[in-house]
Design an enzyme around this catalytic site. Sequence first.
Site, PDB file in Angstrom:
ATOM      1  N   TYR A   1     -23.660  87.404  56.174  1.00  0.00           N
ATOM      2  CA  TYR A   1     -22.825  87.727  55.008  1.00  0.00           C
ATOM      3  C   TYR A   1     -21.392  88.002  55.449  1.00  0.00           C
ATOM      4  CZ  TYR A   1     -21.265  90.078  50.739  1.00  0.00           C
ATOM      5  OH  TYR A   1     -20.579  90.438  49.601  1.00  0.00           O
TER       6      TYR A   1
ATOM      7  N   SER B   1     -14.743  90.008  50.514  1.00  0.00           N
ATOM      8  CA  SER B   1     -15.344  91.346  50.550  1.00  0.00           C
ATOM      9  C   SER B   1     -14.559  92.197  51.536  1.00  0.00           C
ATOM     10  CB  SER B   1     -16.797  91.258  51.028  1.00  0.00           C
ATOM     11  OG  SER B   1     -17.299  92.543  51.341  1.00  0.00           O
TER      12      SER B   1
HETATM   13  P1  NAD Z   1     -24.651  89.691  41.512  1.00  0.00           P
HETATM   14  O1  NAD Z   1     -25.864  89.436  42.322  1.00  0.00           O
HETATM   15  O2  NAD Z   1     -24.665  90.732  40.466  1.00  0.00           O
HETATM   16  O3  NAD Z   1     -24.159  88.302  40.849  1.00  0.00           O
HETATM   17  C1  NAD Z   1     -24.062  87.135  41.604  1.00  0.00           C
HETATM   18  C2  NAD Z   1     -24.224  85.930  40.699  1.00  0.00           C
HETATM   19  O4  NAD Z   1     -24.151  84.739  41.518  1.00  0.00           O
HETATM   20  C3  NAD Z   1     -25.577  85.868  39.987  1.00  0.00           C
HETATM   21  O5  NAD Z   1     -25.408  85.589  38.618  1.00  0.00           O
HETATM   22  C4  NAD Z   1     -26.331  84.752  40.687  1.00  0.00           C
HETATM   23  O6  NAD Z   1     -27.250  84.070  39.841  1.00  0.00           O
HETATM   24  C5  NAD Z   1     -25.179  83.848  41.094  1.00  0.00           C
HETATM   25  N1  NAD Z   1     -25.532  82.952  42.200  1.00  0.00           N
HETATM   26  C6  NAD Z   1     -26.225  83.236  43.328  1.00  0.00           C
HETATM   27  N2  NAD Z   1     -26.378  82.141  44.078  1.00  0.00           N
HETATM   28  C7  NAD Z   1     -25.761  81.130  43.415  1.00  0.00           C
HETATM   29  C8  NAD Z   1     -25.577  79.754  43.665  1.00  0.00           C
HETATM   30  N3  NAD Z   1     -26.072  79.175  44.777  1.00  0.00           N
HETATM   31  N4  NAD Z   1     -24.891  79.014  42.783  1.00  0.00           N
HETATM   32  C9  NAD Z   1     -24.388  79.582  41.648  1.00  0.00           C
HETATM   33  N5  NAD Z   1     -24.534  80.871  41.349  1.00  0.00           N
HETATM   34  C10 NAD Z   1     -25.222  81.641  42.210  1.00  0.00           C
HETATM   35  O7  NAD Z   1     -23.488  89.980  42.576  1.00  0.00           O
HETATM   36  P2  NAD Z   1     -22.016  90.601  42.447  1.00  0.00           P
HETATM   37  O8  NAD Z   1     -22.037  91.954  43.018  1.00  0.00           O
HETATM   38  O9  NAD Z   1     -21.474  90.392  41.085  1.00  0.00           O
HETATM   39  O10 NAD Z   1     -21.281  89.679  43.501  1.00  0.00           O
HETATM   40  C11 NAD Z   1     -20.317  88.704  43.140  1.00  0.00           C
HETATM   41  C12 NAD Z   1     -19.508  88.378  44.366  1.00  0.00           C
HETATM   42  O11 NAD Z   1     -18.891  89.559  44.858  1.00  0.00           O
HETATM   43  C13 NAD Z   1     -20.331  87.810  45.533  1.00  0.00           C
HETATM   44  O12 NAD Z   1     -19.597  86.772  46.153  1.00  0.00           O
HETATM   45  C14 NAD Z   1     -20.465  89.001  46.455  1.00  0.00           C
HETATM   46  O13 NAD Z   1     -20.655  88.610  47.780  1.00  0.00           O
HETATM   47  C15 NAD Z   1     -19.130  89.685  46.246  1.00  0.00           C
HETATM   48  N6  NAD Z   1     -19.084  91.100  46.639  1.00  0.00           N
HETATM   49  C16 NAD Z   1     -19.958  91.976  46.106  1.00  0.00           C
HETATM   50  C17 NAD Z   1     -19.904  93.308  46.529  1.00  0.00           C
HETATM   51  C18 NAD Z   1     -20.879  94.321  46.001  1.00  0.00           C
HETATM   52  O14 NAD Z   1     -20.934  95.428  46.539  1.00  0.00           O
HETATM   53  N7  NAD Z   1     -21.636  94.009  44.981  1.00  0.00           N
HETATM   54  C19 NAD Z   1     -18.953  93.719  47.461  1.00  0.00           C
HETATM   55  C20 NAD Z   1     -18.074  92.782  47.972  1.00  0.00           C
HETATM   56  C21 NAD Z   1     -18.151  91.466  47.552  1.00  0.00           C
END
Ligand code: NAD
Length: 259
Positions: free
Chosen positions: A157, A143
């Site tokens: 986080y 991130s």
């Molecule tokens: P999201 O919540 O839309 O999707 C996350 C997915 O991970 C979900 O399908 C959930 O069921 C799954 N998940 C959660 N815990 C789990 C576990 N223990 N085992 C297996 N699957 C699990 O989130 P997103 O925005 O698509 O985020 C994806 C990645 O991107 C994450 O690592 C998040 O930290 C990172 N990220 C997101 C953002 C943002 O602004 N959304 C910014 C930077 C980084």
Amino acid sequence: MKLQRKTAVITGGSNGIGKATALLFAKEGANIVIGDLDEDAAADVVKAIEKEGVRASFIKTDVSQSDDCRAMIEHAEETFGNVQILFNNAGIMDVQDNSAEGTPEEVWARTMDINAKGVFLCCKFGIPALKRAGGGSVINTASFVSLMGAATSQVAYTASKGAVLSFTRELAVIHAREGIRVNALCPGPLKTDLLMKILDTDEKKNRRLVHIPMGRFGEAEEMAKAALFLASDDSSFVTGTNFMVDGGITAAYVTPEEM
Ligand code: NAD
């Protein structure tokens, strides 16, 4: 097509970035294995992928559990023969995660277990599979907060994503001569459930938006395109990077409206 005859294992592939990436990789010819906890959402993704004429398979996986990660990789090899792409993307952001004083110890532990240990476990079992396939690409989702302090504090986080970034860099060096590239995808703030659940008022959204030079949240599909670059041979000389896809947030001292 950029990923023909390849298999990609995508954790967190039921929603958000993982889902958008699964759909894009499938359009580019890859077979897809989704490892996630959300079975219902995964079923829709698998159905949509099969319309592209490639194969997809879901295996219920908690990335914080060693046995689950081992089983996910075994399932991918048994189903599709070999694995060339690992997108270690599953992650959480807990609503109770804030300052060191305010964050409950169990929130710290759970966040670290899923976001940091989960990436480690997927690499622990996934990298041997990439070696068996003759090489491949690992993409770990970090991130922008692995490089910057966040306006809304979320120390567990942020620390977990810092771990993903430094872990990725070291793995890239270890495997550089084995045909395995390892990069960290560093998204900026996105319009996915993960962040929108936390920034649940206009005031909270605006506190984050004022820091983004482009003045908007990113889309999951924009991360998928970056992941495609890192997964494909287009990035054949790219390893060990923090690949920022962040609307300029890490470049900014002031945003255009403040200039
Ligand atoms: P999201 O919540 O839309 O999707 C996350 C997915 O991970 C979900 O399908 C959930 O069921 C799954 N998940 C959660 N815990 C789990 C576990 N223990 N085992 C297996 N699957 C699990 O989130 P997103 O925005 O698509 O985020 C994806 C990645 O991107 C994450 O690592 C998040 O930290 C990172 N990220 C997101 C953002 C943002 O602004 N959304 C910014 C930077 C980084």
